[in-house]
Write a protein that holds these residues in place. Structure first.
Motif, PDB file in Angstrom:
ATOM      1  N   LYS A 141       0.842  -1.205   0.000  1.00 35.80           N
ATOM      2  CA  LYS A 141       0.000   0.000   0.000  1.00 35.80           C
ATOM      3  C   LYS A 141       0.879   1.257   0.000  1.00 35.80           C
ATOM      4  O   LYS A 141       0.556   2.255  -0.666  1.00 35.80           O
ATOM      5  CB  LYS A 141      -0.916  -0.003   1.223  1.00 35.80           C
ATOM      6  N   GLN A 142       1.988   1.236   0.742  1.00 31.20           N
ATOM      7  CA  GLN A 142       2.903   2.371   0.743  1.00 31.20           C
ATOM      8  C   GLN A 142       3.444   2.632  -0.666  1.00 31.20           C
ATOM      9  O   GLN A 142       3.527   3.773  -1.119  1.00 31.20           O
ATOM     10  CB  GLN A 142       4.062   2.113   1.701  1.00 31.20           C
ATOM     11  N   LEU A 143       3.797   1.557  -1.387  1.00 30.34           N
ATOM     12  CA  LEU A 143       4.335   1.704  -2.742  1.00 30.34           C
ATOM     13  C   LEU A 143       3.262   2.178  -3.719  1.00 30.34           C
ATOM     14  O   LEU A 143       3.534   2.988  -4.614  1.00 30.34           O
ATOM     15  CB  LEU A 143       4.935   0.389  -3.224  1.00 30.34           C
ATOM     16  N   ILE A 144       2.046   1.670  -3.550  1.00 28.12           N
ATOM     17  CA  ILE A 144       0.947   2.105  -4.418  1.00 28.12           C
ATOM     18  C   ILE A 144       0.705   3.608  -4.242  1.00 28.12           C
ATOM     19  O   ILE A 144       0.478   4.333  -5.220  1.00 28.12           O
ATOM     20  CB  ILE A 144      -0.328   1.296  -4.126  1.00 28.12           C
ATOM     21  N   ASP A 145       0.761   4.074  -3.013  1.00 29.18           N
ATOM     22  CA  ASP A 145       0.589   5.506  -2.765  1.00 29.18           C
ATOM     23  C   ASP A 145       1.671   6.320  -3.472  1.00 29.18           C
ATOM     24  O   ASP A 145       1.396   7.391  -4.033  1.00 29.18           O
ATOM     25  CB  ASP A 145       0.607   5.794  -1.263  1.00 29.18           C
ATOM     26  N   VAL A 146       2.907   5.819  -3.446  1.00 32.30           N
ATOM     27  CA  VAL A 146       4.010   6.508  -4.136  1.00 32.30           C
ATOM     28  C   VAL A 146       3.744   6.515  -5.637  1.00 32.30           C
ATOM     29  O   VAL A 146       3.923   7.537  -6.309  1.00 32.30           O
ATOM     30  CB  VAL A 146       5.355   5.827  -3.823  1.00 32.30           C
ATOM     31  N   TYR A 147       3.317   5.377  -6.179  1.00 28.88           N
ATOM     32  CA  TYR A 147       3.061   5.301  -7.613  1.00 28.88           C
ATOM     33  C   TYR A 147       1.939   6.263  -8.025  1.00 28.88           C
ATOM     34  O   TYR A 147       2.048   6.969  -9.030  1.00 28.88           O
ATOM     35  CB  TYR A 147       2.688   3.876  -8.023  1.00 28.88           C
ATOM     36  N   GLU A 148       0.867   6.289  -7.242  1.00 31.83           N
ATOM     37  CA  GLU A 148      -0.259   7.152  -7.598  1.00 31.83           C
ATOM     38  C   GLU A 148       0.103   8.624  -7.500  1.00 31.83           C
ATOM     39  O   GLU A 148      -0.472   9.463  -8.200  1.00 31.83           O
ATOM     40  CB  GLU A 148      -1.455   6.815  -6.711  1.00 31.83           C
ATOM     41  N   GLN A 149       1.087   8.947  -6.671  1.00 31.21           N
ATOM     42  CA  GLN A 149       1.521  10.339  -6.544  1.00 31.21           C
ATOM     43  C   GLN A 149       2.477  10.744  -7.666  1.00 31.21           C
ATOM     44  O   GLN A 149       2.408  11.855  -8.187  1.00 31.21           O
ATOM     45  CB  GLN A 149       2.202  10.561  -5.194  1.00 31.21           C
ATOM     46  N   HIS A 150       3.378   9.817  -8.070  1.00 30.28           N
ATOM     47  CA  HIS A 150       4.443  10.182  -8.999  1.00 30.28           C
ATOM     48  C   HIS A 150       4.286   9.562 -10.392  1.00 30.28           C
ATOM     49  O   HIS A 150       4.878  10.068 -11.350  1.00 30.28           O
ATOM     50  CB  HIS A 150       5.802   9.785  -8.414  1.00 30.28           C
ATOM     51  N   GLY A 151       3.568   8.445 -10.510  1.00 31.57           N
ATOM     52  CA  GLY A 151       3.319   7.864 -11.816  1.00 31.57           C
ATOM     53  C   GLY A 151       4.487   7.148 -12.451  1.00 31.57           C
ATOM     54  O   GLY A 151       4.565   7.031 -13.675  1.00 31.57           O
ATOM     55  N   HIS A 152       5.427   6.635 -11.636  1.00 30.93           N
ATOM     56  CA  HIS A 152       6.582   5.925 -12.169  1.00 30.93           C
ATOM     57  C   HIS A 152       6.738   4.584 -11.450  1.00 30.93           C
ATOM     58  O   HIS A 152       6.335   4.432 -10.288  1.00 30.93           O
ATOM     59  CB  HIS A 152       7.869   6.739 -11.986  1.00 30.93           C
ATOM     60  N   SER A 153       7.335   3.618 -12.138  1.00 32.29           N
ATOM     61  CA  SER A 153       7.634   2.333 -11.510  1.00 32.29           C
ATOM     62  C   SER A 153       8.431   2.563 -10.232  1.00 32.29           C
ATOM     63  O   SER A 153       9.268   3.473 -10.148  1.00 32.29           O
ATOM     64  CB  SER A 153       8.431   1.451 -12.468  1.00 32.29           C
ATOM     65  N   CYS A 154       8.170   1.726  -9.234  1.00 27.46           N
ATOM     66  CA  CYS A 154       8.734   1.958  -7.902  1.00 27.46           C
ATOM     67  C   CYS A 154       9.118   0.632  -7.251  1.00 27.46           C
ATOM     68  O   CYS A 154       8.370  -0.347  -7.330  1.00 27.46           O
ATOM     69  CB  CYS A 154       7.724   2.708  -7.038  1.00 27.46           C
ATOM     70  N   LEU A 155      10.279   0.615  -6.605  1.00 24.96           N
ATOM     71  CA  LEU A 155      10.763  -0.560  -5.884  1.00 24.96           C
ATOM     72  C   LEU A 155      10.692  -0.300  -4.390  1.00 24.96           C
ATOM     73  O   LEU A 155      10.971   0.810  -3.938  1.00 24.96           O
ATOM     74  CB  LEU A 155      12.223  -0.866  -6.248  1.00 24.96           C
ATOM     75  N   GLY A 156      10.371  -1.321  -3.619  1.00 21.96           N
ATOM     76  CA  GLY A 156      10.477  -1.217  -2.171  1.00 21.96           C
ATOM     77  C   GLY A 156      11.892  -1.556  -1.743  1.00 21.96           C
ATOM     78  O   GLY A 156      12.453  -2.562  -2.194  1.00 21.96           O
ATOM     79  N   VAL A 157      12.497  -0.717  -0.909  1.00 24.06           N
ATOM     80  CA  VAL A 157      13.859  -0.974  -0.439  1.00 24.06           C
ATOM     81  C   VAL A 157      13.912  -0.842   1.074  1.00 24.06           C
ATOM     82  O   VAL A 157      13.086  -0.165   1.692  1.00 24.06           O
ATOM     83  CB  VAL A 157      14.896  -0.023  -1.087  1.00 24.06           C
ATOM     84  N   GLU A 158      14.920  -1.497   1.638  1.00 20.12           N
ATOM     85  CA  GLU A 158      15.139  -1.450   3.081  1.00 20.12           C
ATOM     86  C   GLU A 158      16.627  -1.335   3.346  1.00 20.12           C
ATOM     87  O   GLU A 158      17.443  -1.936   2.633  1.00 20.12           O
ATOM     88  CB  GLU A 158      14.598  -2.721   3.739  1.00 20.12           C
ATOM     89  N   GLN A 159      16.997  -0.580   4.361  1.00 21.28           N
ATOM     90  CA  GLN A 159      18.404  -0.514   4.748  1.00 21.28           C
ATOM     91  C   GLN A 159      18.811  -1.828   5.403  1.00 21.28           C
ATOM     92  O   GLN A 159      18.130  -2.316   6.306  1.00 21.28           O
ATOM     93  CB  GLN A 159      18.644   0.647   5.716  1.00 21.28           C
ATOM     94  N   VAL A 160      19.922  -2.394   4.946  1.00 25.96           N
ATOM     95  CA  VAL A 160      20.456  -3.618   5.533  1.00 25.96           C
ATOM     96  C   VAL A 160      21.875  -3.355   6.017  1.00 25.96           C
ATOM     97  O   VAL A 160      22.499  -2.341   5.653  1.00 25.96           O
ATOM     98  CB  VAL A 160      20.447  -4.780   4.521  1.00 25.96           C
ATOM     99  N   LEU A 161      22.391  -4.241   6.829  1.00 24.54           N
ATOM    100  CA  LEU A 161      23.761  -4.103   7.298  1.00 24.54           C
ATOM    101  C   LEU A 161      24.727  -4.237   6.119  1.00 24.54           C
ATOM    102  O   LEU A 161      24.458  -5.011   5.183  1.00 24.54           O
ATOM    103  CB  LEU A 161      24.066  -5.182   8.336  1.00 24.54           C
ATOM    104  N   PRO A 162      25.833  -3.512   6.123  1.00 27.49           N
ATOM    105  CA  PRO A 162      26.811  -3.636   5.033  1.00 27.49           C
ATOM    106  C   PRO A 162      27.242  -5.082   4.790  1.00 27.49           C
ATOM    107  O   PRO A 162      27.491  -5.478   3.645  1.00 27.49           O
ATOM    108  CB  PRO A 162      27.984  -2.773   5.514  1.00 27.49           C
TER     109      PRO A 162
END
Length: 298
Positions: A141-162
């Protein structure tokens, strides 16, 4: 609007052999629900209406799980087990599920390409079947909201340990908003010098123009068509965004990730959690005492 989702579930599950000789890895239970049910519940809670599951050989149990089981429902009704009956019926009503076979296991990119006729010319979501994301607002749902606001393909990312970047696809890009990045390139499982520690986490909103790119994507050294390679080409000619979602990722395709998810979800259960947490405390204390004893003796 994003109304359709693809869940690739054709992998062989070799990391869980021998458990996955006959059982799909997506059907391995996290407490009392198969892993893929958590994924489908997230999609449904995000407003997805139609889900296509890309399956392979020996995956029939996925279809059976999300179908009506009239014999079981009748038995539960006769025995007055109304709570269990509700749970069983609820599973079959989560969303409209459709299935397509990936006849040859040649990578994630090819699995998504197999869903092209179902998707048509609409934007769509992709949720990997072995990535469970626990979040107050569903990650998709967070990604869908981003897509509906900006209209571009979007990836979900998360910070991980190096030290963990070599397990994931990593993005390189420029921050262009709160938790939002414009992607310049993607690096698949970098063994050294990762450009960032922002890992792609198995959630995507994609435009249908990814399909002709997937069709042109060459197989890698292992003979597979990788989604990351197609996204790399997409980023060269189109805007590709990445959003650092709020939530916690459990990679249940990995044994340690599977165990972490099982422990955390069990500890939260209303009827199970208290007793289970007591057990964990006793287990930790017992293990520490045994460890101290071994240290004294040797």
């Amino acid at each position: 609007m994003v109304r359709k989702a693809v869940i690739p579930a054709a992998g062989l599950g070799t990391r869980f052999l021998p458990a996955t000789i006959a059982m799909p890895k997506e059907m391995l239970p996290i407490v009392d629900k198969p892993a893929i049910q958590y994924i489908i519940e997230e999609a449904a809670a995000s407003g997805i209406q139609d889900i296509i599951v890309v399956t392979g050989k020996s995956k029939r149990s996925i279809e059976d799980h999300f179908d009506r089981n009239l014999e079981l429902e009748l038995l539960l009704a006769e025995r007055g087990k109304d709570s269990l009956l509700h749970k069983v019926r609820e599973v079959a009503q989560l969303a409209d599920l459709h299935y397509v076979r990936q006849r040859e296991a040649v990578g994630l990119g090819h699995a998504i390409w197999c869903a092209r006729k179902f998707i048509g010319d609409e934007p769509f979501a992709v949720l990997l079947g072995d990535m469970i994301i626990d979040a107050p607002v569903p990650c998709l749902k967070q990604l869908i909201d981003v897509y509906e606001q900006h209209g571009h393909s979007c990836l979900g990312v998360e910070q991980v340990l190096p030290s963990e970047t070599e397990k994931y696809g990593i993005i390189d890009g420029t921050q262009c908003g709160e938790r939002l990045y414009s992607v310049d390139r993607l690096v698949e499982k970098p063994m050294e010098n990762p450009p960032t520690n922002l890992a792609i986490s198995g959630r995507y909103i994609l435009e249908p123009d990814i399909f002709p790119i997937l069709e042109r994507t060459q197989r890698d050294a292992g003979g597979e068509i990788q989604l990351t390679d197609a996204l790399q080409m997409l980023a060269k000619h189109h805007t590709l965004l990445a959003y650092q979602y709020e939530g916690r990722l459990f990679d249940v395709g990995d044994k340690l990730g599977f165990l972490k998810a099982t422990v955390e979800f069990a500890a939260r259960r209303e009827l199970l959690g208290t007793e289970f947490r007591h057990f964990l405390r006793r287990f930790v204390l017992q293990t520490e005492e045994e460890g101290d004893g071994r240290g004294e003796n040797g």
